[in-house]
Design a protein around this motif. Structure first.
Motif, PDB file in Angstrom:
ATOM      1  N   ASN A  11      40.325  56.547  28.321  1.00 23.95           N
ATOM      2  CA  ASN A  11      40.434  56.682  29.768  1.00 23.95           C
ATOM      3  C   ASN A  11      40.058  55.354  30.399  1.00 23.95           C
ATOM      4  N   GLY A  15      41.866  58.313  36.119  1.00 23.71           N
ATOM      5  CA  GLY A  15      42.854  59.220  35.556  1.00 23.71           C
ATOM      6  C   GLY A  15      43.889  58.548  34.683  1.00 23.71           C
ATOM      7  N   GLU A  17      45.067  57.256  31.442  1.00 24.59           N
ATOM      8  CA  GLU A  17      44.727  57.427  30.036  1.00 24.59           C
ATOM      9  C   GLU A  17      45.797  56.787  29.172  1.00 24.59           C
ATOM     10  N   LEU A  42      53.038  59.762  31.565  1.00 25.02           N
ATOM     11  CA  LEU A  42      52.117  60.251  32.569  1.00 25.02           C
ATOM     12  C   LEU A  42      52.881  60.494  33.865  1.00 25.02           C
ATOM     13  N   MET A  52      44.078  54.825  40.362  1.00 24.54           N
ATOM     14  CA  MET A  52      44.891  54.780  39.155  1.00 24.54           C
ATOM     15  C   MET A  52      45.310  53.353  38.803  1.00 24.54           C
TER      16      MET A  52
END
Length: 286
Positions: A11, A15, A17, A42, A52
């Motif tokens: 991570n 958010g 990943e 994603l 992000m």
């Protein structure tokens, strides 16, 4: 003998990943490739939070290679470049003695997106670790492609399959994307001391065994081909080793002292931020 490396989920914050493949405890590098992250797939909803994004951060001693299967990333760096990278295009950024950049998901904020791609780092040869930083973008039409018996290939960098990409590299290597139909067979380029394949999607048969997505196979000198068991996206890569490298955060060097200097420079604010993205940055991790 084949080494199998399974991606480890990491991570990155906000958010975001990724699947970390290289470096691995038992295999730090494949040729000059010292870092290999599988981003996504994603789904980013419209209005995705800016947390992000990958805020401005530094690099030394390497080249970053960003290649997407889907989605869009906006790159901005301390040399003044501002460039969107889209599927089947390449952003190649040579850090050399030092560069900073950000990677933001601006299209996702307005209309949503599906992010899926690979970011690799290529370590520079020792004598070129401190070269001037540079950036180049290569559109899909600039990268060599071929199609043969169910395999659609695109050469990202280096030389392979009788082709040479226009991306400037600093040591002998190859890096390609194979889109394979079920049952299709693909040759694995030879001629280099170290080679690997990474299964991004699908599944393949290699030397009688089945391998699923998310695995890198580091090959021996005799490995020559693989077969897709279903529709698969496979990355093939390799090259000549450049010698031992040390890695700390986003810094790569043949010298531990140089890593400490880079960390000190970043901590003290001595590395220039991108002009178009200089209001925040990622602090040096503890």
């Amino acid at each position: 003998m084949i080494e199998v490396i399974e991606q480890r989920r990491r991570n990155l914050g906000g958010g975001m990943e990724v699947g970390r493949v290289l470096p691995f405890a038992k295999r730090r590098m494949v040729g000059p490739f010292i870092f290999f992250d599988h981003m996504g797939p994603l789904d980013l909803a419209p209005g995705v939070d800016r947390s992000m994004d990958i805020r401005p951060h530094p690099h030394i001693g390497l080249a970053t290679v960003t290649y997407l299967f889907s989605g869009e990333i906006m790159h901005r760096d301390s040399l003044g470049y501002e460039q969107v990278v889209r599927p089947q295009e390449v952003n190649w950024m040579t850090a050399g003695r030092g560069i900073t950049h950000s990677e933001r998901f601006e299209r996702a904020r307005t209309q949503g997106d599906q992010l899926h791609g690979i970011q690799a780092w290529v370590a520079l040869p020792t004598e070129l670790e401190e070269i001037a930083p540079s950036f180049s973008h290569h559109s899909a039409s600039e990268l060599p492609t071929w199609s043969d018996a169910g395999v659609n290939g695109q050469l990202i960098a280096g030389s392979a399959y009788g082709l040479t990409a226009g991306v400037e590299t600093h040591s002998p290597l190859f890096y390609a994307h194979l889109d394979m139909a079920p049952g299709a067979t693909a040759e694995i380029p030879g001629g280099h001391k170290e080679r690997a394949i990474y299964i991004a999607t699908g599944a393949v048969e290699f030397e009688g065994s089945r391998y699923e997505a998310g695995r890198m196979l580091v090959l021996d000198a005799t490995a020559s081909s693989l077969r897709a068991l279903e529709r698969s996206a496979v990355m093939v890569l390799g090259g000549e080793p450049v010698g031992e490298r040390f890695l700390y955060w986003n810094f790569v060097s043949s010298s531990k002292d140089r890593l400490e200097q880079a960390a000190s420079d970043w901590r003290a604010g001595r590395m220039k931020l991108p002009d178009a993205d200089d209001e925040e940055f990622i602090p040096l991790p503890p």
